[in-house]
Design a protein around this motif. Structure first.
Motif, PDB file in Angstrom:
ATOM      1  N   ASN A 155     -27.854  12.434   5.230  1.00 52.26           N
ATOM      2  CA  ASN A 155     -29.083  13.251   5.367  1.00 52.26           C
ATOM      3  C   ASN A 155     -29.357  13.839   4.145  1.00 52.26           C
ATOM      4  N   GLN A 156     -30.358  13.440   3.350  1.00 50.26           N
ATOM      5  CA  GLN A 156     -30.694  13.589   2.149  1.00 50.26           C
ATOM      6  C   GLN A 156     -31.183  15.137   1.804  1.00 50.26           C
ATOM      7  N   ASP A 157     -31.227  15.729   2.807  1.00 46.58           N
ATOM      8  CA  ASP A 157     -31.707  17.237   2.889  1.00 46.58           C
ATOM      9  C   ASP A 157     -30.866  18.249   3.340  1.00 46.58           C
ATOM     10  N   SER A 158     -29.559  17.691   4.168  1.00 44.75           N
ATOM     11  CA  SER A 158     -28.966  18.715   5.047  1.00 44.75           C
ATOM     12  C   SER A 158     -27.251  18.090   4.813  1.00 44.75           C
ATOM     13  N   LEU A 159     -26.373  18.928   4.541  1.00 46.69           N
ATOM     14  CA  LEU A 159     -25.124  18.977   4.450  1.00 46.69           C
ATOM     15  C   LEU A 159     -24.749  18.860   5.937  1.00 46.69           C
ATOM     16  N   GLU A 160     -25.088  19.575   6.855  1.00 50.45           N
ATOM     17  CA  GLU A 160     -24.615  19.642   8.107  1.00 50.45           C
ATOM     18  C   GLU A 160     -24.977  18.504   9.030  1.00 50.45           C
ATOM     19  N   LYS A 161     -25.932  17.772   8.639  1.00 45.95           N
ATOM     20  CA  LYS A 161     -26.236  16.427   8.963  1.00 45.95           C
ATOM     21  C   LYS A 161     -26.052  15.322   8.596  1.00 45.95           C
ATOM     22  N   THR A 162     -24.847  15.436   7.670  1.00 44.53           N
ATOM     23  CA  THR A 162     -24.357  14.266   6.687  1.00 44.53           C
ATOM     24  C   THR A 162     -22.897  14.089   7.095  1.00 44.53           C
ATOM     25  N   ASN A 163     -22.571  12.716   7.329  1.00 43.50           N
ATOM     26  CA  ASN A 163     -21.216  12.325   7.475  1.00 43.50           C
ATOM     27  C   ASN A 163     -20.647  12.428   6.010  1.00 43.50           C
ATOM     28  N   ILE A 164     -19.797  13.436   5.716  1.00 42.10           N
ATOM     29  CA  ILE A 164     -19.428  13.156   4.036  1.00 42.10           C
ATOM     30  C   ILE A 164     -18.232  12.665   3.774  1.00 42.10           C
ATOM     31  N   HIS A 165     -17.539  12.079   4.938  1.00 41.15           N
ATOM     32  CA  HIS A 165     -16.389  11.103   4.557  1.00 41.15           C
ATOM     33  C   HIS A 165     -17.043   9.712   4.353  1.00 41.15           C
ATOM     34  N   GLU A 166     -18.065   9.500   5.048  1.00 45.80           N
ATOM     35  CA  GLU A 166     -18.598   8.086   4.650  1.00 45.80           C
ATOM     36  C   GLU A 166     -19.353   8.027   3.108  1.00 45.80           C
ATOM     37  N   CYS A 167     -19.979   9.314   2.894  1.00 45.76           N
ATOM     38  CA  CYS A 167     -20.778   9.357   1.762  1.00 45.76           C
ATOM     39  C   CYS A 167     -19.801   9.374   0.316  1.00 45.76           C
ATOM     40  N   PHE A 168     -18.613  10.090   0.808  1.00 41.92           N
ATOM     41  CA  PHE A 168     -17.845  10.324  -0.430  1.00 41.92           C
ATOM     42  C   PHE A 168     -16.651   9.456  -0.602  1.00 41.92           C
ATOM     43  N   CYS A 169     -16.283   8.792   0.542  1.00 41.84           N
ATOM     44  CA  CYS A 169     -15.198   7.757   0.279  1.00 41.84           C
ATOM     45  C   CYS A 169     -15.451   6.571  -0.260  1.00 41.84           C
ATOM     46  N   ASN A 170     -14.902   6.249  -1.422  1.00 39.23           N
ATOM     47  CA  ASN A 170     -15.681   5.168  -2.334  1.00 39.23           C
ATOM     48  C   ASN A 170     -14.394   4.232  -2.654  1.00 39.23           C
ATOM     49  N   LEU A 171     -14.786   2.950  -3.076  1.00 39.52           N
ATOM     50  CA  LEU A 171     -13.849   1.898  -3.619  1.00 39.52           C
ATOM     51  C   LEU A 171     -13.098   2.290  -4.994  1.00 39.52           C
ATOM     52  N   ALA A 172     -12.147   2.408  -5.009  1.00 36.12           N
ATOM     53  CA  ALA A 172     -11.505   2.438  -6.587  1.00 36.12           C
ATOM     54  C   ALA A 172     -10.277   1.471  -6.867  1.00 36.12           C
ATOM     55  N   ALA A 173     -10.523   0.641  -7.632  1.00 39.35           N
ATOM     56  CA  ALA A 173      -9.422  -0.261  -7.923  1.00 39.35           C
ATOM     57  C   ALA A 173      -9.254  -0.290  -9.571  1.00 39.35           C
ATOM     58  N   PHE A 174      -7.954  -0.613 -10.001  1.00 35.91           N
ATOM     59  CA  PHE A 174      -7.834  -0.348 -11.377  1.00 35.91           C
ATOM     60  C   PHE A 174      -6.621  -1.793 -11.675  1.00 35.91           C
ATOM     61  N   TYR A 175      -7.018  -2.197 -12.705  1.00 27.55           N
ATOM     62  CA  TYR A 175      -6.219  -3.280 -13.331  1.00 27.55           C
ATOM     63  C   TYR A 175      -5.931  -2.781 -14.868  1.00 27.55           C
ATOM     64  N   ALA A 176      -4.585  -2.483 -15.279  1.00 26.31           N
ATOM     65  CA  ALA A 176      -4.281  -2.100 -16.495  1.00 26.31           C
ATOM     66  C   ALA A 176      -2.858  -2.477 -16.804  1.00 26.31           C
ATOM     67  N   PRO A 177      -2.428  -2.335 -18.150  1.00 23.21           N
ATOM     68  CA  PRO A 177      -0.955  -2.170 -18.369  1.00 23.21           C
ATOM     69  C   PRO A 177      -0.186  -1.647 -17.398  1.00 23.21           C
ATOM     70  N   ALA A 178       1.154  -1.743 -17.102  1.00 25.07           N
ATOM     71  CA  ALA A 178       1.800  -1.312 -16.098  1.00 25.07           C
ATOM     72  C   ALA A 178       2.088   0.150 -16.360  1.00 25.07           C
ATOM     73  N   ARG A 179       2.151   0.613 -17.803  1.00 22.90           N
ATOM     74  CA  ARG A 179       2.489   1.850 -17.962  1.00 22.90           C
ATOM     75  C   ARG A 179       1.172   2.943 -17.724  1.00 22.90           C
ATOM     76  N   ILE A 180       0.159   2.252 -17.752  1.00 23.69           N
ATOM     77  CA  ILE A 180      -1.262   3.063 -17.445  1.00 23.69           C
ATOM     78  C   ILE A 180      -1.332   3.116 -15.885  1.00 23.69           C
ATOM     79  N   GLN A 181      -1.416   1.769 -15.279  1.00 27.31           N
ATOM     80  CA  GLN A 181      -1.779   1.664 -13.899  1.00 27.31           C
ATOM     81  C   GLN A 181      -0.682   2.575 -13.007  1.00 27.31           C
ATOM     82  N   SER A 182       0.282   2.695 -13.454  1.00 25.10           N
ATOM     83  CA  SER A 182       1.503   3.400 -12.742  1.00 25.10           C
ATOM     84  C   SER A 182       0.729   4.933 -12.554  1.00 25.10           C
TER      85      SER A 182
END
Length: 513
Positions: free
Chosen positions: A432-459
């Motif tokens: 709900n663009q106007d109300s936190l109380e009417k918003t499912n924050i888990h859906e709105c904030f849970c995002n994809l996050a995927a990382f491909y990097a050298p092992a020393r960084i990716q770890s």
């Protein structure tokens, strides 16, 4: 008033454009205003001249012109209110009713003019009032603009460190986390997640975004900090001006830092109106022939581009820009570069509007073209079912495109690239663009996050990571930057008051309901 020369037709013609621009001041570049404004005024004057010749009276011609101009821009609302005539099946019926109603109103107002010769003067006053009101609103909003920090662009270092990898930061706008998609969208995305892992990616199981609005989220991740710290004077202020955020996205600290290490800054854009990337060394963007402001205006008229000119449809143009962005990544994968590249790609998908079906087929919704999500999408006539179906179909095809781009990047000869793929926020069906109380924050904030990097960084990446720490981890691993990690905090703000933040971190720590 009786003898006053009528000036209202060009004013009435200018008002819809100025009003829409004023309502979306922080979302529409000023350069997008002039073409529709001039064309509308010119069209209004030409119509006035034609009707004056037909009616043989300049005041009658002006009244008829102003009436038809008003009805012209009222057409879309008339359609949706009385007919819901998105498709051609009942469009002719709607146009006939609208045309007869317009003629009846013109004849009625001409009769009023005959009985009260001062009526045209009243329309002059009304036209001036409307234009001054919208111009004043725009001026007030411009004066309230505080602007973001203007940093000088970092010069590219003479030489990059040996074997410096290309860095690709690919934002898939509105791409939600796997568990949230399964819960809210009834879609199992595990096949795509496993495909990423087979390609060597670390995929965070409990990632969440720091913010649930694109401009706030990206200004934060690209500047390694929270928006409240980056724009302290705006924090808590009741303004919806987002131009300071757009400046932070354009001239960002990630690009500046990497330039100082010998990198070039490349930007790939897919049509987010205020993302211009003027500071990028190279911009790859397929510009749409019709701006979002123009498409919204046309949707209010009988010449709605979705119905009468599919070649110009922004639904088709969005398809082209998304496909072009993926093609640009393929091109960069194939090109040999003299310098290492930092590539920021903002891909406006799976975020609405929904233009791809699961197999790439063309789709478009009854809501018309717009970047609406959550409650804004519903206010335009959308439904949870149409949002869910459109989102899932677009996401499925996007998965295919993204994997093809990853495969191309990983086949690059030489040093393997670093690839970060993130959603700037979640899917936002239950926002709900106007109300936190009417918003499912888990859906709105849970995002994809995927990382491909050298092992020393990716770890160093971890399951609960948020975007504000992405480049802190990278710079520590690549350049020993010794940057402390930010708290993985998340803040909600409404659309109308983007800088009034509410901390929702503890609530997000709860398991997905």
């Amino acid at each position: 008033m009786k003898k006053g020369f009528p000036i209202h037709p060009p004013l009435i013609a200018a008002f819809p454009i100025l009003s829409l621009y004023a309502a979306n001041y922080s979302r529409v570049p000023t350069t997008d205003l002039w073409r529709p404004l001039l064309l509308s005024i010119l069209g209004g004057v030409l119509l006035w001249g034609l009707l004056t010749a037909v009616l043989r009276d300049v005041r009658k011609g002006a009244i008829a012109a102003s009436t038809l101009i008003t009805m012209f821009f009222f057409f879309g609302d008339f359609n949706r209110t009385f007919f819901d005539a998105t498709y051609m099946g009942n469009r002719l019926q709607m146009e006939i009713v609208w045309g007869l109603l317009s003629v009846a109103i013109v004849l009625g107002l001409l009769r009023v003019q005959r009985k009260n010769p001062g009526f045209s003067g009243l329309l002059n006053i009304a036209g001036v009032f409307l234009v001054l009101t919208t111009a004043g609103t725009t001026l007030m909003r411009a004066l309230q603009t505080r602007g973001g920090p203007d940093r000088p662009r970092e010069a590219i270092a003479a030489k990059a460190p040996p074997n410096s990898p290309d860095i690709f930061y690919i934002i898939l706008d509105g791409y939600g986390r796997q568990d949230a998609l399964k819960k809210i969208m009834n879609f199992d995305n595990s096949e795509f997640i496993e495909a990423l892992r087979k390609r060597g990616f670390f995929v965070a199981e409990h990632s969440h975004s720091n913010y649930c609005q694109t401009e706030i989220s990206l200004s934060s991740s690209l500047n390694l900090d929270f928006a409240q710290n980056l724009l302290p004077k705006l924090a808590g202020q009741a303004t919806d001006d987002r131009s300071p955020l757009d400046k932070l996205i354009d001239a960002n600290k990630v690009a500046d830092f990497l330039r100082s290490k010998g990198y070039e800054y490349w930007a790939i854009s897919t049509g987010f109106p205020t993302f211009e990337f003027r500071t990028a060394d190279h911009l790859m963007h397929k510009r749409e022939p019709v701006s979002l402001l123009e498409s919204t205006l046309l949707d209010k008229t009988p010449i709605s581009i979705e119905s009468n000119a599919p070649a110009l449809s922004l639904f088709i143009e969005k398809r082209k820009t998304v496909l072009s962005a993926i093609d640009n990544i393929h091109q960069l994968a194939e090109q040999k570069a003299a310098r290492p590249r930092f590539v920021f790609a903002h891909i406006l998908a799976p975020h609405p509007p929904f233009v791809f079906g699961s197999n790439g087929e063309f789709t478009k919704s009854k809501t018309g073209y717009g970047l609406w999500d959550g409650s804004h999408y519903m206010a335009q006539g959308g439904s949870p079912a149409s949002y869910r179906n459109g989102y899932v179909g677009q996401l499925q095809y996007l998965n295919t495109l993204v994997l093809s781009a990853i495969d191309a990047l990983q086949k690059q000869p030489g040093v393997p690239p670093i690839i970060f793929i993130q959603g700037d926020h979640g899917s936002k069906l239950e926002l709900n663009q106007d109300s936190l109380e009417k918003t499912n924050i888990h859906e709105c904030f849970c995002n994809l996050a995927a990382f491909y990097a050298p092992a020393r960084i990716q770890s160093q990446f971890y399951d609960t990571i948020t975007p504000a720490n992405t480049f802190r981890i990278l710079f520590n691993g690549m350049f020993d930057a010794k940057l402390n990690l930010n708290p993985d905090a998340s803040y909600f703000s409404t659309w109308g008051h983007p800088y009034e933040f509410t901390d929702v971190t503890k609530k997000l720590a709860e398991s997905l309901p």
